[in-house]
Design a protein around this motif. Structure first.
Motif, PDB file in Angstrom:
ATOM      1  N   VAL A 102     -15.643 138.106  98.240  1.00 24.00           N
ATOM      2  CA  VAL A 102     -15.389 138.291  96.812  1.00 24.00           C
ATOM      3  C   VAL A 102     -16.473 137.470  96.116  1.00 24.00           C
ATOM      4  O   VAL A 102     -16.748 136.339  96.519  1.00 24.00           O
ATOM      5  CB  VAL A 102     -14.001 137.756  96.427  1.00 24.00           C
ATOM      6  CG1 VAL A 102     -13.745 137.978  94.947  1.00 24.00           C
ATOM      7  CG2 VAL A 102     -12.931 138.417  97.270  1.00 24.00           C
ATOM      8  N   GLN A 107     -22.975 133.921  92.331  1.00 21.60           N
ATOM      9  CA  GLN A 107     -23.406 135.300  92.585  1.00 21.60           C
ATOM     10  C   GLN A 107     -23.311 136.137  91.306  1.00 21.60           C
ATOM     11  O   GLN A 107     -24.146 136.996  91.056  1.00 21.60           O
ATOM     12  CB  GLN A 107     -22.580 135.915  93.720  1.00 21.60           C
ATOM     13  CG  GLN A 107     -22.919 135.281  95.077  1.00 21.60           C
ATOM     14  CD  GLN A 107     -22.108 135.855  96.226  1.00 21.60           C
ATOM     15  OE1 GLN A 107     -20.884 136.035  96.099  1.00 21.60           O
ATOM     16  NE2 GLN A 107     -22.761 136.122  97.341  1.00 21.60           N
ATOM     17  N   GLY A 125     -28.931 133.114 102.682  1.00 21.00           N
ATOM     18  CA  GLY A 125     -27.534 132.953 103.044  1.00 21.00           C
ATOM     19  C   GLY A 125     -26.601 132.858 101.848  1.00 21.00           C
ATOM     20  O   GLY A 125     -25.397 132.739 101.997  1.00 21.00           O
ATOM     21  N   GLY A 127     -26.056 135.228  99.900  1.00 19.00           N
ATOM     22  CA  GLY A 127     -25.398 136.536  99.719  1.00 19.00           C
ATOM     23  C   GLY A 127     -26.030 137.406  98.647  1.00 19.00           C
ATOM     24  O   GLY A 127     -25.337 138.014  97.830  1.00 19.00           O
ATOM     25  N   LYS A 128     -27.348 137.533  98.690  1.00 13.27           N
ATOM     26  CA  LYS A 128     -28.033 138.347  97.681  1.00 13.27           C
ATOM     27  C   LYS A 128     -27.664 139.828  97.801  1.00 13.27           C
ATOM     28  O   LYS A 128     -27.648 140.556  96.816  1.00 13.27           O
ATOM     29  CB  LYS A 128     -29.549 138.156  97.800  1.00 13.27           C
ATOM     30  CG  LYS A 128     -29.996 136.765  97.363  1.00 13.27           C
ATOM     31  CD  LYS A 128     -31.495 136.613  97.375  1.00 13.27           C
ATOM     32  CE  LYS A 128     -32.081 136.387  98.756  1.00 13.27           C
ATOM     33  NZ  LYS A 128     -31.687 135.114  99.377  1.00 13.27           N
ATOM     34  N   THR A 129     -27.341 140.242  99.030  1.00 15.77           N
ATOM     35  CA  THR A 129     -26.947 141.642  99.225  1.00 15.77           C
ATOM     36  C   THR A 129     -25.743 141.967  98.340  1.00 15.77           C
ATOM     37  O   THR A 129     -25.690 143.021  97.705  1.00 15.77           O
ATOM     38  CB  THR A 129     -26.581 141.872 100.705  1.00 15.77           C
ATOM     39  OG1 THR A 129     -27.499 141.166 101.525  1.00 15.77           O
ATOM     40  CG2 THR A 129     -26.594 143.341 101.052  1.00 15.77           C
ATOM     41  N   ASP A 622     -29.828 136.165 107.726  1.00 17.44           N
ATOM     42  CA  ASP A 622     -29.617 134.723 107.746  1.00 17.44           C
ATOM     43  C   ASP A 622     -29.048 134.300 109.098  1.00 17.44           C
ATOM     44  O   ASP A 622     -28.503 135.093 109.845  1.00 17.44           O
ATOM     45  CB  ASP A 622     -28.733 134.262 106.581  1.00 17.44           C
ATOM     46  CG  ASP A 622     -27.308 134.720 106.742  1.00 17.44           C
ATOM     47  OD1 ASP A 622     -27.111 135.800 107.322  1.00 17.44           O
ATOM     48  OD2 ASP A 622     -26.400 134.003 106.303  1.00 17.44           O
ATOM     49  N   LYS A 624     -26.508 132.317 111.240  1.00 12.34           N
ATOM     50  CA  LYS A 624     -25.209 131.651 111.207  1.00 12.34           C
ATOM     51  C   LYS A 624     -25.087 130.722 112.407  1.00 12.34           C
ATOM     52  O   LYS A 624     -25.603 131.018 113.487  1.00 12.34           O
ATOM     53  CB  LYS A 624     -24.106 132.703 111.244  1.00 12.34           C
ATOM     54  CG  LYS A 624     -24.036 133.469 109.936  1.00 12.34           C
ATOM     55  CD  LYS A 624     -22.681 134.125 109.757  1.00 12.34           C
ATOM     56  CE  LYS A 624     -22.655 134.838 108.417  1.00 12.34           C
ATOM     57  NZ  LYS A 624     -22.551 136.274 108.547  1.00 12.34           N
TER      58      LYS A 624
HETATM   59  P1  ADP Z   1     -29.225 136.463 101.660  1.00 10.67           P
HETATM   60  O1  ADP Z   1     -29.801 137.827 101.557  1.00 10.67           O
HETATM   61  O2  ADP Z   1     -29.057 135.811 100.334  1.00 10.67           O
HETATM   62  O3  ADP Z   1     -29.954 135.590 102.598  1.00 10.67           O
HETATM   63  P2  ADP Z   1     -26.988 137.882 102.778  1.00 10.67           P
HETATM   64  O4  ADP Z   1     -26.778 138.831 101.710  1.00 10.67           O
HETATM   65  O5  ADP Z   1     -27.651 138.350 104.010  1.00 10.67           O
HETATM   66  O6  ADP Z   1     -27.765 136.596 102.260  1.00 10.67           O
HETATM   67  O7  ADP Z   1     -25.582 137.243 103.114  1.00 10.67           O
HETATM   68  C1  ADP Z   1     -25.436 136.202 104.013  1.00 10.67           C
HETATM   69  C2  ADP Z   1     -24.026 136.110 104.523  1.00 10.67           C
HETATM   70  O8  ADP Z   1     -23.177 135.593 103.538  1.00 10.67           O
HETATM   71  C3  ADP Z   1     -23.464 137.437 104.928  1.00 10.67           C
HETATM   72  O9  ADP Z   1     -22.991 137.332 106.227  1.00 10.67           O
HETATM   73  C4  ADP Z   1     -22.311 137.686 103.982  1.00 10.67           C
HETATM   74  O10 ADP Z   1     -21.231 138.242 104.643  1.00 10.67           O
HETATM   75  C5  ADP Z   1     -21.974 136.310 103.490  1.00 10.67           C
HETATM   76  N1  ADP Z   1     -21.465 136.330 102.111  1.00 10.67           N
HETATM   77  C6  ADP Z   1     -22.169 136.701 101.024  1.00 10.67           C
HETATM   78  N2  ADP Z   1     -21.410 136.582  99.911  1.00 10.67           N
HETATM   79  C7  ADP Z   1     -20.206 136.137 100.286  1.00 10.67           C
HETATM   80  C8  ADP Z   1     -18.986 135.817  99.592  1.00 10.67           C
HETATM   81  N3  ADP Z   1     -18.885 135.937  98.289  1.00 10.67           N
HETATM   82  N4  ADP Z   1     -17.947 135.377 100.331  1.00 10.67           N
HETATM   83  C9  ADP Z   1     -18.070 135.256 101.660  1.00 10.67           C
HETATM   84  N5  ADP Z   1     -19.174 135.536 102.366  1.00 10.67           N
HETATM   85  C10 ADP Z   1     -20.232 135.975 101.703  1.00 10.67           C
END
Ligand code: ADP
Ligand code: MG
Length: 982
Positions: A102, A107, A125, A127-129, A622, A624
């Motif tokens: 969520v 974000q 990490g 969560g830019k996606t 990213d 983990k």
């Molecule tokens: P970035 O592109 O910023 O490096 P990603 O979009 O690849 O990061 O996301 C990294 C991880 O963080 C993913 O595994 C995703 O599931 C997790 N994530 C992102 N937003 C959230 C959130 N709001 N709550 C829990 N997990 C999240």
């Protein structure tokens, strides 16, 4: 000081912006709380409602204003949708993944920044996606399409599957462009509300749509409303110099790579044996301490096989390397030129790594063609021709025949030499799995800086074919450029552009100046507790690498995962060899593993993992941490060299300590690193080190030294920025021209009445032509010339009396001709099927544009290379280029128009035929669309054979040697100018 003040101001501006957005966050969260009581359908209904409202607004700016107003509620809808999905499983690239996200507050802030058309900097990490879902949803409501641009096909698929769950839940459609999709399927993807894809797929589709498609139905894209570029620094900065090129098979091809491969292979083997002997000789001398003699031999080895293992080892030893460099320097001075030639003649061929060239020696030629070393020398055609001319025994016809024979021989000779040198380069300078990889029976280029594969790109001038022959895969035809654009210019097409990355701040100026993109740095969700240690500085590379291996060993011993970053594929392989010797299990992330790249990166956080990677920027995954790793200090990032750009170093560091995890980073630097050698950092540091009293084999660390390194980096960044800006300035010229040409092309495709465009062309081109015959500077107007031009272009059959040009002004004459042309064209087409005529008209225009635009692309290429030479004449190449490009472009547009005029009445080029033709209407009218002869054919038996109007000699009819100066007058060799594909 200035910097510091600037930073304060920028910093506080950033903070003010974040503070302002935090207020909206509160609002979004309040709305989201209320939304929780709605049913799923009620939530979804919001989407349809907004879409309906926005469809009523046609003005783009008003639409944006509407989006701004609904932003808090729309973001709340997306966040609420994500909440509802929690606990459900989604299929991502055929793997079930539980949805457990969520949107965090930061974000939401990131999403707002993207909506404003800015770059959001959010650490890896964060969560830019997921951040992107907010603005994508909001902007897709306009119904004009929202694009998300990723760095590779895998990520496009992954992210569209993954985030698609949320979009579909909210009632929006999601598409994904992949490399292997056919046009109809792509079109469907583009017509979805939201489309994911890579920058090159988007760019290539643009080129295909605008430079190649001939009907509206075959165009797949539908405009450029909003795009978010993921890893924006990687795409807009690192790839700034590589244009997208669509090339087609060349019309002519002369390749015999398969045929010459066996003999070149033998030659390469011979040379390898010779070089091995040289290597052992040199090694023995070095062992006896005869370093100078050894250096002499090593230098010869370098000429013959620059990548010989023994030589590379020698180059790692400081005094040997210095010795070899000294020998090299001495040979390139004038006094020893003759000596150098002698050494070269003791090898079969020589390889110049820096210039990427190879050169056969007498011995090599003799080997290739025993007894006839001249087989690889071009004949002296000029003398031969003169001899033929003087030969009284030959008739004129025989002379021509004889010359043609000599010419043909010379051509085949030139081609043979070319084929063999390219094969030599392929064997000696291009290594499999370094410069290229083999994939699905194809040679795929690997980018030397990023280690990433570049499918679809090909080396030019036959080199790619040579490598294909070497690897025994299918040798494809040579290619020629059909359409090209740089990635940035593609992105400039968008009404609104946004970007996201972990590292944009250091390049904020460039983003602002060139792309008008502001950067906003978003705070992390959890405070970052990464420890960045001081750089460790060593005297030599060897000491540095040894220390790196030791450090990896220690970390590995306590099961702490290590990510080792390098700046080149070569260093990655060196480290891998060293680790193998120490029996430390590890994974190398390079071009070979593109497919599994994401998985490897994801595993890099497991206890005891050791991962080596070249350039982590733009990798998009990213790391983990596995169980127990947090207690062990988290991921340990080791940089084995400082990159030219601080941004790339930050990318590497940013791989650890995601979402509040612990982590550690340290860079290892030596005085022998390129950065230190080339940018004066080493000298300054030597001084510092002497003050510290540093001895051989010792290392050093101090915050001052970090500063020194960063100063060097800044200098390089500045220089690279200037280069990129310059490239863009040059490219801007092409871009403007492309816009005009593609604009005309699209207008033609889309026009329901292409005749209007044809007439516009007639009205513009004829007055210019008339004027050219009546220039005031001339002694007298050239009426006869004008008349003959008119008669050879249009079926008007004018006589001097009928035309009565004399004494009239150019304007009057032009208007009169235009009227005549239009009337006869109306007559000609009156009885033809209307739709067919329309297609024919479109075809005539498109054909002229495409053919001449392609020629123009070559001309511009050579112009661009040519103007750089003029820099020596103290002229600014850019200004020269702009001026000449303008002239060439005016000429191009003129030529396109003239070609349209010429083809309008093709094959009915005299009045007699035309009138006869009219008399016989409409019985025998035939259309040929898409054929070469793009007009009406008449079939009356009584019609006399029509001599075709003589075409001006085009340069592809001229026979020139590959190595001759180009007849176009560019001053370059024919083979690298107009004759590139001849
Ligand atoms: P970035 O592109 O910023 O490096 P990603 O979009 O690849 O990061 O996301 C990294 C991880 O963080 C993913 O595994 C995703 O599931 C997790 N994530 C992102 N937003 C959230 C959130 N709001 N709550 C829990 N997990 C999240
Ligand atoms: Mg990402």
């Amino acid at each position: 000081m200035v910097n510091w003040i600037l930073k304060k101001i920028v910093g506080s501006k950033n903070q003010r912006e974040i503070k302002r957005l935090r207020k909206v966050v509160t609002q979004i969260n309040q709305i989201e709380a209320q939304l929780q009581s709605l049913s799923d359908d009620e939530l979804r209904a919001k989407t349809a409602f907004w879409k309906g409202e926005l469809a009523k607004i046609s003005d783009l700016n008003e639409q944006q204003a509407y989006l701004d107003r609904i932003l808090p509620e729309a973001f709340a809808v997306v966040k609420n949708g994500a909440r509802r999905l929690c606990g459900q499983e989604t299929l991502v690239c055929d793997q079930p993944i539980p949805w457990n996200m969520v949107h965090f507050d930061v974000q939401l802030i990131g999403g707002m920044v993207l909506h404003q058309g800015k770059i959001t900097e959010m650490a890896t990490g964060e969560g830019k996606t997921l951040v992107a879902t907010l603005p994508l949803y909001l902007n897709a409501l306009t119904g004009r399409g929202a694009h998300l641009v990723t760095v590779n096909d895998y990520l496009a698929k992954r992210d569209s599957d993954w985030m698609g769950t949320l979009f579909r839940f909210l009632g929006l459609s999601v598409g994904c462009i992949q490399n292997d999709q056919p046009p109809e399927y792509r079109r469907e993807q583009y017509y979805c509300d939201i489309t994911y894809g890579t920058n090159s797929e988007f760019g290539f589709d643009y080129l295909r749509d605008n430079g190649m498609a001939t009907t509206r139905e075959t165009q797949v894209q539908r405009g450029y409303a909003f795009a978010i570029v993921d890893e924006v620094d990687s795409i807009l900065i690192d790839e700034a110099r590589t244009p997208l090129i669509i090339s087609g098979p060349s019309t002519v091809t002369t390749q015999n790579y398969d045929k010459y491969k066996p003999v070149v292979e033998q030659l390469v083997k011979k040379q390898a044996l010779l070089c091995n002997r040289l290597a052992s000789e040199a090694e023995a001398l070095a062992e006896q301490g005869k370093k100078e003699e050894a250096a002499q031999i090593y230098f010869k080895l370098k000429l013959g096989q620059p990548r010989h293992k023994s030589l590379l080892r020698a180059m790692e030893e400081t005094d040997l390397r210095k010795g070899i460099e000294k020998v090299e320097l001495s040979y390139y001075s004038d006094t020893l030129k003759a000596e150098l030639f002698k050494i070269k003649e003791e090898l079969y061929f020589t390889i110049d790594e820096r210039a990427h060239e190879s050169d056969l020696s007498e011995m090599g030629r003799e080997f290739l063609n025993p007894g006839d070393p001249d087989a690889f020398v071009l004949p002296d055609l000029i003398s031969e021709f003169a001899e033929i001319d003087l030969n009284a025994e030959l008739s004129e016809g025989q002379k021509i025949e004889e010359k043609a024979k000599r010419q043909a021989f010379c051509d085949s000779q030139a081609e043979r030499i070319h084929n063999i040198t390219q094969l030599l380069r392929a064997y000696c300078l291009f290594e499999k799995d370094v410069q290229y990889v083999i994939e699905e029976n194809k040679v795929v280029i690997v980018d030397e800086y990023t280690g990433r594969k570049m499918p679809g790109r090909r080396w030019s001038d036959g080199l790619h074919q040579a490598v294909e022959a070497k690897e025994g895969v299918q040798v494809d035809r040579e290619t020629q450029t059909l359409a090209t654009i740089t990635i940035q210019n593609y992105f400039r097409l968008y009404f609104k552009l946004a970007g996201m990355t972990g590292t944009a701040e250091t390049e904020a100026n460039e983003f602002h100046d060139i792309y008008k993109l502001d950067v906003v740095v978003i705070p992390t969700n959890q405070p970052c507790i990464r420890k960045d240690l001081n750089d460790l500085i060593f005297k030599t590379r060897r000491e540095k690498f040894n220390a790196v291996i030791k450090e990896i060993q220690i970390a590995h011993g306590r099961q702490q995962p290590v990510l080792v970053g390098t700046v080149s594929v070569e260093t990655s392989e060196l480290l891998s060899r060293m680790l193998k010797r120490e029996k430390i299990p590890h994974t190398v992330l390079n071009a070979k593993f593109h497919m599994q790249e994401a998985e490897i990166v994801a595993r890099a956080g497991q206890p005891g993992a050791v991962t080596i990677s070249t350039n982590m920027a733009g990798r998009g995954t990213d790391i983990k941490l596995g169980p127990g790793v947090v207690e062990n200090g988290g991921l340990y990032v080791i940089g084995t060299e400082r990159h030219e750009s601080r941004r790339i170093d930050r990318q590497l560091r940013g791989r650890c300590s995601r979402q509040g995890d612990p982590g550690l980073s340290r860079f290892y630097v030596s005085f022998e690193d390129d950065l230190m050698r080339n940018f004066g950092a080493a000298d300054r540091m030597t001084a510092i080190m002497e003050r510290f009293g540093m001895k051989e084999g010792e290392e050093l660390e101090h915050p001052w030294l970090n500063k020194s390194v960063e100063t060097a980096q800044r200098r390089v960044e500045q220089r690279n920025y200037m280069i990129r800006r310059r490239t863009l300035e040059f490219d801007d010229v092409m871009n403007k021209q492309r816009e005009v040409v593609y604009g005309l092309r699209n207008e033609t495709i889309e026009s329901d009445e292409p005749r209007k465009i044809v007439y516009e062309i007639v009205e513009e081109a004829i007055p210019l032509k008339v004027e050219s015959f009546m220039e005031p500077g001339e002694a007298a107007p050239n009426y006869a010339g004008l008349l003959s031009w008119v008669n050879s272009t249009f079926p008007l059959g004018l006589t001097a009396e009928k035309a009565g040009f004399e004494g009239k002004s150019a304007e009057v004459i032009a208007a009169w001709i235009i009227e005549k042309v239009k009337t006869s064209y109306e007559l000609k087409t009156r009885h033809e099927e209307r739709e067919a005529v329309r297609s024919l008209e479109r075809y005539i225009i498109l054909n002229a544009i495409d053919r001449l635009w392609q020629e123009h692309l070559y001309a511009m290429d050579s112009l661009r290379e040519g103007v750089h030479l003029r820099a020596y004449g103290q002229k600014d190449p850019l200004i020269e280029y702009k001026n000449e490009a303008y002239e060439v472009f005016v000429e191009l547009m003129g030529n396109i128009k003239n070609e349209v005029l010429h083809n309008l009445f093709r094959s009915t080029s005299n009045l007699q035929a035309f009138e006869q033709f009219m008399a016989n209407l409409p019985q025998h009218l035939l259309h040929q669309e898409g054929g070469g002869e793009s007009s009406i054919l008449s079939g009356g038996a009584e019609q006399p054979a029509q001599p075709k109007a003589a075409l001006p000699v085009r340069r592809d009819n001229i026979k020139v040697n590959r190595n001759d100066p180009c007849p176009c007058g560019s001053g370059r060799k024919y083979k690298s100018c107009c004759g590139r594909n001849a």
